[in-house]
Write an enzyme that holds these catalytic residues in place. Structure first.
Site, PDB file in Angstrom:
ATOM      1  N   PHE A 163     -11.153 -66.853 -22.566  1.00  0.00           N
ATOM      2  CA  PHE A 163     -12.589 -66.755 -22.848  1.00  0.00           C
ATOM      3  C   PHE A 163     -12.736 -66.678 -24.366  1.00  0.00           C
ATOM      4  O   PHE A 163     -12.437 -65.641 -24.964  1.00  0.00           O
ATOM      5  CB  PHE A 163     -13.114 -65.485 -22.183  1.00  0.00           C
ATOM      6  N   PHE A 203     -22.725 -62.732 -22.632  1.00  0.00           N
ATOM      7  CA  PHE A 203     -22.821 -61.265 -22.509  1.00  0.00           C
ATOM      8  C   PHE A 203     -22.721 -60.821 -21.054  1.00  0.00           C
ATOM      9  O   PHE A 203     -22.178 -59.763 -20.757  1.00  0.00           O
ATOM     10  CB  PHE A 203     -24.130 -60.750 -23.111  1.00  0.00           C
ATOM     11  N   CYS A 245     -20.893 -62.023 -18.815  1.00  0.00           N
ATOM     12  CA  CYS A 245     -19.454 -61.960 -18.474  1.00  0.00           C
ATOM     13  C   CYS A 245     -18.832 -60.721 -19.121  1.00  0.00           C
ATOM     14  O   CYS A 245     -18.027 -60.015 -18.494  1.00  0.00           O
ATOM     15  CB  CYS A 245     -18.733 -63.212 -18.957  1.00  0.00           C
ATOM     16  N   LEU A 246     -19.209 -60.451 -20.378  1.00  0.00           N
ATOM     17  CA  LEU A 246     -18.684 -59.235 -21.037  1.00  0.00           C
ATOM     18  C   LEU A 246     -19.036 -57.998 -20.230  1.00  0.00           C
ATOM     19  O   LEU A 246     -18.251 -57.040 -20.157  1.00  0.00           O
ATOM     20  CB  LEU A 246     -19.253 -59.078 -22.451  1.00  0.00           C
ATOM     21  N   GLU A 290     -14.556 -55.748 -26.411  1.00  0.00           N
ATOM     22  CA  GLU A 290     -15.675 -55.619 -25.453  1.00  0.00           C
ATOM     23  C   GLU A 290     -16.749 -54.655 -25.955  1.00  0.00           C
ATOM     24  O   GLU A 290     -17.346 -53.906 -25.195  1.00  0.00           O
ATOM     25  CB  GLU A 290     -15.174 -55.162 -24.085  1.00  0.00           C
TER      26      GLU A 290
HETATM   27  P1  TGC Z   1     -28.633 -60.893 -29.298  1.00  0.00           P
HETATM   28  O1  TGC Z   1     -27.651 -61.737 -30.009  1.00  0.00           O
HETATM   29  O2  TGC Z   1     -30.012 -60.896 -29.829  1.00  0.00           O
HETATM   30  O3  TGC Z   1     -28.653 -61.245 -27.762  1.00  0.00           O
HETATM   31  C1  TGC Z   1     -28.697 -62.531 -27.293  1.00  0.00           C
HETATM   32  C2  TGC Z   1     -29.149 -62.483 -25.857  1.00  0.00           C
HETATM   33  O4  TGC Z   1     -28.188 -61.783 -25.077  1.00  0.00           O
HETATM   34  C3  TGC Z   1     -28.840 -60.709 -24.361  1.00  0.00           C
HETATM   35  N1  TGC Z   1     -27.896 -59.607 -24.242  1.00  0.00           N
HETATM   36  C4  TGC Z   1     -27.332 -59.283 -23.064  1.00  0.00           C
HETATM   37  N2  TGC Z   1     -27.482 -59.786 -21.840  1.00  0.00           N
HETATM   38  C5  TGC Z   1     -26.764 -59.237 -20.852  1.00  0.00           C
HETATM   39  N3  TGC Z   1     -25.913 -58.207 -21.067  1.00  0.00           N
HETATM   40  C6  TGC Z   1     -25.729 -57.685 -22.276  1.00  0.00           C
HETATM   41  N4  TGC Z   1     -24.867 -56.687 -22.456  1.00  0.00           N
HETATM   42  C7  TGC Z   1     -26.467 -58.222 -23.355  1.00  0.00           C
HETATM   43  N5  TGC Z   1     -26.518 -57.952 -24.679  1.00  0.00           N
HETATM   44  C8  TGC Z   1     -27.401 -58.817 -25.203  1.00  0.00           C
HETATM   45  C9  TGC Z   1     -30.019 -60.377 -25.228  1.00  0.00           C
HETATM   46  O5  TGC Z   1     -30.980 -59.697 -24.488  1.00  0.00           O
HETATM   47  C10 TGC Z   1     -30.457 -61.747 -25.669  1.00  0.00           C
HETATM   48  O6  TGC Z   1     -31.138 -62.353 -24.581  1.00  0.00           O
HETATM   49  P2  TGC Z   1     -32.384 -63.322 -24.867  1.00  0.00           P
HETATM   50  O7  TGC Z   1     -32.847 -63.738 -23.503  1.00  0.00           O
HETATM   51  O8  TGC Z   1     -33.402 -62.503 -25.615  1.00  0.00           O
HETATM   52  O9  TGC Z   1     -31.851 -64.452 -25.697  1.00  0.00           O
HETATM   53  O10 TGC Z   1     -28.015 -59.501 -29.276  1.00  0.00           O
HETATM   54  P3  TGC Z   1     -28.686 -58.107 -29.022  1.00  0.00           P
HETATM   55  O11 TGC Z   1     -29.494 -57.729 -30.228  1.00  0.00           O
HETATM   56  O12 TGC Z   1     -29.354 -58.029 -27.704  1.00  0.00           O
HETATM   57  O13 TGC Z   1     -27.329 -57.277 -28.952  1.00  0.00           O
HETATM   58  C11 TGC Z   1     -26.659 -56.937 -30.133  1.00  0.00           C
HETATM   59  C12 TGC Z   1     -25.310 -56.342 -29.746  1.00  0.00           C
HETATM   60  C13 TGC Z   1     -24.674 -55.807 -31.023  1.00  0.00           C
HETATM   61  C14 TGC Z   1     -25.515 -55.195 -28.763  1.00  0.00           C
HETATM   62  C15 TGC Z   1     -24.442 -57.447 -29.088  1.00  0.00           C
HETATM   63  O14 TGC Z   1     -24.279 -58.474 -30.003  1.00  0.00           O
HETATM   64  C16 TGC Z   1     -23.105 -56.937 -28.655  1.00  0.00           C
HETATM   65  O15 TGC Z   1     -22.951 -56.435 -27.526  1.00  0.00           O
HETATM   66  N6  TGC Z   1     -22.086 -57.075 -29.509  1.00  0.00           N
HETATM   67  C17 TGC Z   1     -20.698 -56.761 -29.121  1.00  0.00           C
HETATM   68  C18 TGC Z   1     -19.993 -58.040 -28.808  1.00  0.00           C
HETATM   69  C19 TGC Z   1     -18.735 -57.837 -27.995  1.00  0.00           C
HETATM   70  O16 TGC Z   1     -18.631 -57.031 -27.096  1.00  0.00           O
HETATM   71  N7  TGC Z   1     -17.762 -58.656 -28.291  1.00  0.00           N
HETATM   72  C20 TGC Z   1     -16.522 -58.651 -27.518  1.00  0.00           C
HETATM   73  C21 TGC Z   1     -16.099 -60.052 -27.271  1.00  0.00           C
HETATM   74  S1  TGC Z   1     -14.866 -60.387 -26.121  1.00  0.00           S
HETATM   75  C22 TGC Z   1     -13.540 -59.523 -26.604  1.00  0.00           C
HETATM   76  O17 TGC Z   1     -13.611 -58.607 -27.346  1.00  0.00           O
HETATM   77  C23 TGC Z   1     -12.210 -59.835 -26.119  1.00  0.00           C
HETATM   78  S2  TGC Z   1     -12.208 -60.451 -24.595  1.00  0.00           S
HETATM   79  C24 TGC Z   1     -10.711 -60.097 -23.992  1.00  0.00           C
HETATM   80  C25 TGC Z   1      -9.681 -61.010 -24.536  1.00  0.00           C
HETATM   81  O18 TGC Z   1      -9.929 -62.213 -24.688  1.00  0.00           O
HETATM   82  O19 TGC Z   1      -8.547 -60.510 -24.739  1.00  0.00           O
END
Ligand code: TGC
Length: 385
Positions: free
Chosen positions: A131, A238, A240-241, A365
């Protein structure tokens, strides 16, 4: 003397089916992974030959319905994550990347043809998925990704650089998230496609029995039907996360339990000042604190699991679980290390390996800081990111 799992009778809150999944996962992890895990961690070795066995036992994408998946409940999936992470976070990470991330992306957003092509093979462990979302400069803020997908004749051309992509160098299929003129979209990229390169990051001191990679997409051309048709916007990634965060909430309690058990065991066999260290007040206080946090983490995981089963689980609630349970697992591991004293830093005990692994889990995550700010936003209505 009661084991951590006996004292509060949390087993009473599980169904027979959940206990059965838990017991099978425990047996698999203990008999097939634990005998080699120290060696694999030391040698940075991912034991790929176990993937088919995991598939045959039903653990891959086990929470999904149809297409060869086991269709287990959310709590059963959580308990399996716990038992695998009790042996090593790297193997729970494999379950998460394969099942929660790659298979969930295809199951939720793929075409019928994509589902038929990939899901049965992935459930059986005949194909591995990864992913590709995170980039070096946009870990916490995936919206800032630089990878692009451009329409070109009868296909798409993907260009960019992804980092920390689990299993990418052994994967058959990558779910790649890229910016298009139409916003962020997900693409299924077969890893043998020219222009796709995955290189393991082998300087890791954590999660060494697993693989995380740099992925380069250098003008990587895929057909038009490589796009996941229903994945429009970052919200799809997100969602999937969210499934992976769910598995972590349970999984880290497995690492915590393993550390607590090692500390209890050691407190009974190690003597100091003429008695077992478990008979001293300071060690008992640490054990009691660790146990209480472990049980609270389990109850939180179970509550979140029951919400998920009712399709009533919100992302902010996942942040409560991920923030608390990873934080407490790290604290439990650290206290266990102190009870084991010098021996706690050796590979004769699993504690230091769990401590090192949990540092990765705290970061991926969604970091502690991101989940803290998600909760800050939920409480104030104001986003600080
Ligand atoms: P924004 O960028 O404005 O959001 C875009 C759209 O996504 C929606 N959304 C979600 N939907 C479902 N579940 C969630 N948890 C969601 N979080 C956001 C959001 O509502 C928006 O929808 P729409 O319809 O308005 O376009 O972001 P935001 O301001 O809502 O959130 C900011 C923040 C910081 C919370 C978010 O960017 C975040 O959670 N950041 C952390 C990213 C993260 O967890 N990265 C990990 C990636 S994978 C990984 O680490 C490794 S995977 C395992 C491996 O490969 O080894």
């Amino acid at each position: 003397m009661a084991s951590p799992d006996e004292l509060l009778h949390l087993d009473d809150l599980l169904t027979d089916e959940e206990r059965s999944w838990r017991d099978r996962a425990r047996e698999f992890a203990r008999s097939r992974i634990r005998p080699h895990i120290d060696e694999d961690f030391e040698n940075r070795h991912f034991r790929r030959e176990l993937v088919g066995e995991l598939g045959a036992a039903g653990f891959l994408g086990m929470h999904l319905q149809g297409y060869g998946a086991a269709g287990a409940g959310a709590v059963s999936y959580g308990l399996a994550c716990l038992e695998f992470e009790a042996v090593d976070s790297g193997w729970r990470t494999f379950l998460s990347v394969q099942g929660s991330l790659a298979m969930t992306a295809i199951s939720s957003f793929g075409s019928e043809e994509q589902k038929q092509r990939w899901l049965p093979a992935m459930a059986a462990g005949e194909a591995i998925g990864c992913f590709a979302l995170t980039e070096a400069t946009s870990g916490s803020d995936p919206a800032g990704m630089l990878t692009t997908a451009v329409r070109d004749g009868d296909g798409w051309v993907l260009s960019g650089h992804k980092r920390w992509i689990g299993l990418a160098s052994v994967a058959d299929i990558a779910v790649v998230w890229a910016k298009t003129d139409d916003g962020v979209r997900g693409f299924l990229v077969e890893t043998g496609t020219p222009g796709f390169t995955a290189t393991p990051i082998d300087t890791k001191l954590s999660m060494r029995a697993s693989i995380q990679c740099d992925v380069v997409l250098d003008g990587c051309r895929v057909p038009l039907d490589a796009v996941l048709p229903a994945a429009t916007g970052l919200g799809a990634a997100f969602s999937c996360l969210n499934k992976a965060r769910f598995g972590i909430i349970w999984g880290v309690m497995g690492a915590a339990r393993a550390c607590l058990e090692a500390a209890i065991d050691r407190s009974l066999t190690r003597e100091s000042f003429g008695r077992p260290i478990g008979q001293t007040q300071l060690v008992q206080q640490k054990l009691a604190d660790m146990f209480v946090e472990y049980e609270k983490g389990m109850l939180l995981a179970l509550h979140i699991g029951r919400l998920e089963e009712r399709h009533a689980l919100a992302p902010d609630q996942l942040s409560v679980g991920k923030l608390n349970n990873v934080r407490q697992a790290i604290s439990i591991a650290s206290q266990a290390r102190s009870i084991l004293a010098g021996d706690g830093i050796t590979s004769e005990f699993p504690v230091m390996r769990h401590m090192a692994n949990l540092e990765s889990v705290r970061t991926y995550e969604g970091t502690d800081e991101i989940h803290t700010l998600v909760l800050g936003r939920a409480l104030t209505g104001l986003a600080a990111f």
